[in-house]
Motif scaffolding. Sequence first.
Motif, short mmCIF file in Angstrom:
data_model
loop_
_atom_site.label_atom_id
_atom_site.label_comp_id
_atom_site.label_asym_id
_atom_site.label_seq_id
_atom_site.Cartn_x
_atom_site.Cartn_y
_atom_site.Cartn_z
N GLU A 17 0.87 -1.17 0.00
CA GLU A 17 0.00 0.00 0.00
C GLU A 17 0.91 1.23 0.00
O GLU A 17 2.08 1.15 -0.36
CB GLU A 17 -0.89 0.01 1.25
CG GLU A 17 -1.79 -1.20 1.37
CD GLU A 17 -1.22 -2.22 2.34
OE1 GLU A 17 -0.45 -1.82 3.23
OE2 GLU A 17 -1.54 -3.41 2.18
N GLU A 18 0.39 2.31 0.51
CA GLU A 18 1.19 3.53 0.60
C GLU A 18 2.38 3.28 1.54
O GLU A 18 2.21 2.83 2.66
CB GLU A 18 0.31 4.67 1.14
CG GLU A 18 0.62 6.01 0.54
CD GLU A 18 0.64 5.92 -0.98
OE1 GLU A 18 1.67 6.32 -1.56
OE2 GLU A 18 -0.34 5.43 -1.58
N VAL A 19 3.57 3.54 1.08
CA VAL A 19 4.74 3.39 1.95
C VAL A 19 5.03 4.73 2.62
O VAL A 19 5.59 5.64 2.01
CB VAL A 19 5.97 2.91 1.14
CG1 VAL A 19 7.18 2.83 2.04
CG2 VAL A 19 5.69 1.56 0.52
N GLU A 20 4.60 4.81 3.85
CA GLU A 20 4.68 6.09 4.56
C GLU A 20 5.43 5.82 5.85
O GLU A 20 5.15 4.82 6.53
CB GLU A 20 3.24 6.53 4.90
CG GLU A 20 3.09 8.01 5.05
CD GLU A 20 1.64 8.31 5.43
OE1 GLU A 20 1.39 9.39 5.95
OE2 GLU A 20 0.77 7.43 5.24
N THR A 54 9.11 1.07 5.02
CA THR A 54 8.69 2.39 5.50
C THR A 54 9.79 3.07 6.30
O THR A 54 9.75 4.28 6.49
CB THR A 54 7.43 2.32 6.38
OG1 THR A 54 7.77 1.67 7.61
CG2 THR A 54 6.31 1.55 5.71
N LYS A 85 6.80 -0.07 -7.62
CA LYS A 85 6.34 1.07 -6.82
C LYS A 85 7.36 2.20 -6.81
O LYS A 85 7.19 3.20 -6.12
CB LYS A 85 6.13 0.60 -5.37
CG LYS A 85 4.75 0.03 -5.12
CD LYS A 85 3.80 1.13 -4.70
CE LYS A 85 2.39 0.59 -4.55
NZ LYS A 85 1.44 1.64 -4.21
N LEU A 139 10.44 1.90 -5.57
CA LEU A 139 11.32 1.83 -4.40
C LEU A 139 12.51 0.92 -4.71
O LEU A 139 12.47 0.12 -5.64
CB LEU A 139 10.56 1.25 -3.20
CG LEU A 139 9.39 2.08 -2.68
CD1 LEU A 139 8.56 1.25 -1.72
CD2 LEU A 139 9.90 3.34 -2.00
#
Lengths: 599, 599
Positions: free
Chosen positions: A444-447, B471, B511, B513
């Motif tokens: 998902e969002e990598v935050e 993250t 993504k 990354l």
Amino acid sequence: MGLDGLGSSSYGPEAALTILIPLGALGLVYLGPVMGCIIALLAILYFSYRQTLAAYPTSGGAYAVAKENLGEYPSLLAASALMIDYVLNVAVGVSAGVGALVSAFPSLHPYILPLCLIVVAFVTLANLRGTGEAGWLFALPTYLFIVCFLGVIAYGLFRIVTEGDPTPVVAPPPLAAATGAAGLWLLMHAFASGCTAMTGVEAVSNGVGSFREPVIRNAYITLTIIVVVLALLLGGIAAIATSFNIGAMSQTEEGYQSVLSQLIGAVVGFNTFYYIAMCSLLCILCLSANTSFVGFPRICRMVAADGYLPKGFAQPGRRLVFTAGILFLSGFASLLLMVFGGITEKLIPLFAIGAFLTFTVSQAGMVVHWRRQEVKQPAKLAMNAVGAVATGVALLVIMLAKFTEGAWITLVAVPVTILLLRAIKSYYDGLDRELRQSGPIVLEEVEPPTVLVVTESWNRLSERAIKFALTLSPDVVAVHLVRLGGPENDEGEKALREKWHIDVEEPVAAKGLRPPRLMLIPAPYRELHEPLLRLIEKLDADAPERQVAVLIPETVKEKWWQKILHMNRAGNLRKQLLKFGGPRLTVVTVPWRLSRQEG
Amino acid sequence: MGLDGLGSSSYGPEAALTILIPLGALGLVYLGPVMGCIIALLAILYFSYRQTLAAYPTSGGAYAVAKENLGEYPSLLAASALMIDYVLNVAVGVSAGVGALVSAFPSLHPYILPLCLIVVAFVTLANLRGTGEAGWLFALPTYLFIVCFLGVIAYGLFRIVTEGDPTPVVAPPPLAAATGAAGLWLLMHAFASGCTAMTGVEAVSNGVGSFREPVIRNAYITLTIIVVVLALLLGGIAAIATSFNIGAMSQTEEGYQSVLSQLIGAVVGFNTFYYIAMCSLLCILCLSANTSFVGFPRICRMVAADGYLPKGFAQPGRRLVFTAGILFLSGFASLLLMVFGGITEKLIPLFAIGAFLTFTVSQAGMVVHWRRQEVKQPAKLAMNAVGAVATGVALLVIMLAKFTEGAWITLVAVPVTILLLRAIKSYYDGLDRELRQSGPIVLEEVEPPTVLVVTESWNRLSERAIKFALTLSPDVVAVHLVRLGGPENDEGEKALREKWHIDVEEPVAAKGLRPPRLMLIPAPYRELHEPLLRLIEKLDADAPERQVAVLIPETVKEKWWQKILHMNRAGNLRKQLLKFGGPRLTVVTVPWRLSRQEG
């Protein structure tokens, strides 16, 4: 190896004769035929087990055979019967050994149970310390036992042949008058009891892995020796007991003499030889109890490797697990001894069931094994089939004859154990299903997470933690735990906030980073985790998708006295957070090595 | 409260008379004067302690008084003397109680030591469970004791007055012939022994915190009652023993009768009243032992609050610490009882030293206290000075007279304890200096750490860990622990690398990354940390400034049976890494909650 088999030759005939007590002197007439049946069964077992050994040269125990040929439940049946029998073997071996002891020294008779418990404790301690490679320690009493008892039997038979109707040197206690009639039922009883003499045979096939090369040949030789010696002992004992009018006595009776004790007394008298022979008997029975301490961990390891017992049991050399197994074994054996007052004849019904269950399952497995072979070997199949049927019939006889005398306990314990093993297996299976990964990783969002730094005061520990937190995420919150609120604390709070502003916020902002916020939350001692969890819940509500990492600085205790001087607060806090925190909570431990920290 | 003081009245006279044994009947002549001295000392103590109570209404124990007025070492002297005396109080109280028991039931005489140990075990268990608010349970035997013994003494004195030279109802055992001459030395001995009667006085000032309001008034009343009752008992016992020719017997002697037992027997005979009185004596002595279990944790708490004992002791209500204190107390008391065979007269020399040390330190502290006051109170100062000198002289007498009889043990134990307390304090001080933060936070380069994710197989646990690792840092390394090398594993390795490429590297790269690298390192069971540490060393060599975070996925065990079914491998690995990893190593625990994981 196989000490089991020899030890059981002493309580087998004893058990059969015990059943014949109500017949008085008449009972001895039936001893010969009953023993004949038992020896015939032994012969069948011998030939069937030779085949098992040949087919499964590496660990051909009933569990392995049943698992490969009969499927899950029969293998669990064999496993639980074996495990239960290992416990019973300790109890029976020790109580029979103590029976020999009190025969030789009648003044010890009132202390049967305490003596049993002492012997169990002794064997347990020896095994906990590790018995090491004391091969001769095991071999010596075994050879002594064989020499003594085969010698006595040979001499006894010689006297019977030369003297016709020999006079005993020490007359055995007179047999009671007959109080019952001989019936098929009673003879079945006697047969069922005598069958205990065979319980040791299984040990060879379970322990086959520990034989030297050539494995099969050595296992064959051992099995042959055991069976021949056993048959000679059983036959000889039956013959001599008949001629010398030796009957069994109840172990609870004052002045109890085991059959073997009476037998040596009758043949050669109570001389030095008697005491040597009885001593070897005591030793061999204790050693036969000891085989359980070797066999029980082995079967547990096999069962655990298949996921039916905690995984730890499958790892060789795990001290803690090994200790747990031994304590379990001796604990249950002691319990059994206490429940049955250390009386061998009461324990035997429970024991025989388990042994014959494993015999039957193992033989049945072999039958399937031969059927599955491409090259048919009808002779071998027939042999194992005969074995399976014979032991199966014996099992039925034992179950019927001994049900009310304790066999029901084993018959309840076996399914309970099976259910337990199944439950453990299904737990592991469920876990496996839950964790199994299928398909590629889903991102998902990598935050970066919100990082909470737990501090109790502003010191170098918390400085290091804050510095590390800044490398992980721009969103750092220092959570300062305050002991108690109140007016005077308000001032402390103000001072702390000012210090924080100068010492932390300004330098961090100067580096161009987002300065960590300071939060003060009141936390009573011992319950640090509760206010923290409440804070995390609030953060979750604000940003439900965000991960939360809690940074806990922890002093590393390298010396035992440091463990005493520091309370393990960081460790406790981590444990509580992991246990009660939500799924997005992570705990980061920042170690601080006392007095040799570099930076 | 103050039960101590009453209990000690029973063994004080006994101890003094024991010393007079060699004088035979002559010794009784000296009993009166010796007791007179003791009562005079008691009076001095009473007035000095009244002043202490008034000056330190909240916990005026010797430790607090010495700390405020005399500085560190005198306060530690008081603390260690008090702690040692609490241990001795248990031993002395219990052994004197058992002495009363065997006087009443002479057939129990061979079992003095086992009885002592059983009583200690009983008191310990009661305290571990928590004695709760059983005030009446404590009060009843105390009142019974006071009523019985003051009654007996009154009746005895009445008989002395009316009958002149009264005949004992039950004649006490005849006194031995004189084997020694009375000398100053012997009388000093007797005085030193008798002083034990005063050991209970300190308990009131230590326990002053637990009195009800008005605190001082209640403490006064208690102190007064104790001292008056004690003086009456001591005086009465001395008078009656002299008139009725009662001497002490050695507790090791067959047919031992304590002085109080002989006394009741002589005055009223061995009737029901005798047994009630002796029973109340046994109870009060056990209860006096019990005061240690209240006082010992209290003094430990005070000392720990100042950093001289592990911090844990300073926190009220820490179950583990509380238990440790109680077990320490009863363990040492049992050890002392075993060393001295449970014989009261051998324990008393050790005990008296500690008690008089605290008296003297406390009084000396009070002298300093009065000198420091702005409003001078010369009368009060003089009173405490008299107290300090008198108890100091008594302490000297006891030390000289009792040195070889065991007092040396206390005189060695006190400095050893002081050194230990100092060592603990200096450890905490050093730690404090090391951790103290001065100045603002020093930020070097803020660079994300290298994150190592430890996995054993590629499953949802490791997926979650990798996702979290991404993250935290762009530099993620998955460390896959491989059991054993070998040709067949090479293939497994290839398959794993392919799976990794498809399942992880590609989606992460998609993504945008940096994809995590996969490293396979062989690791034998149980030593997961060693290959990991070697890997970290290598990483350190490549980038010496970089922090390393090791991510360990850990299953959270919520049920006890889960703890059995899962080995705590993650926990062990974390412990080893924290212990042996370098200063830049951090451990991140990613929890996985079994069977209710949401994401």
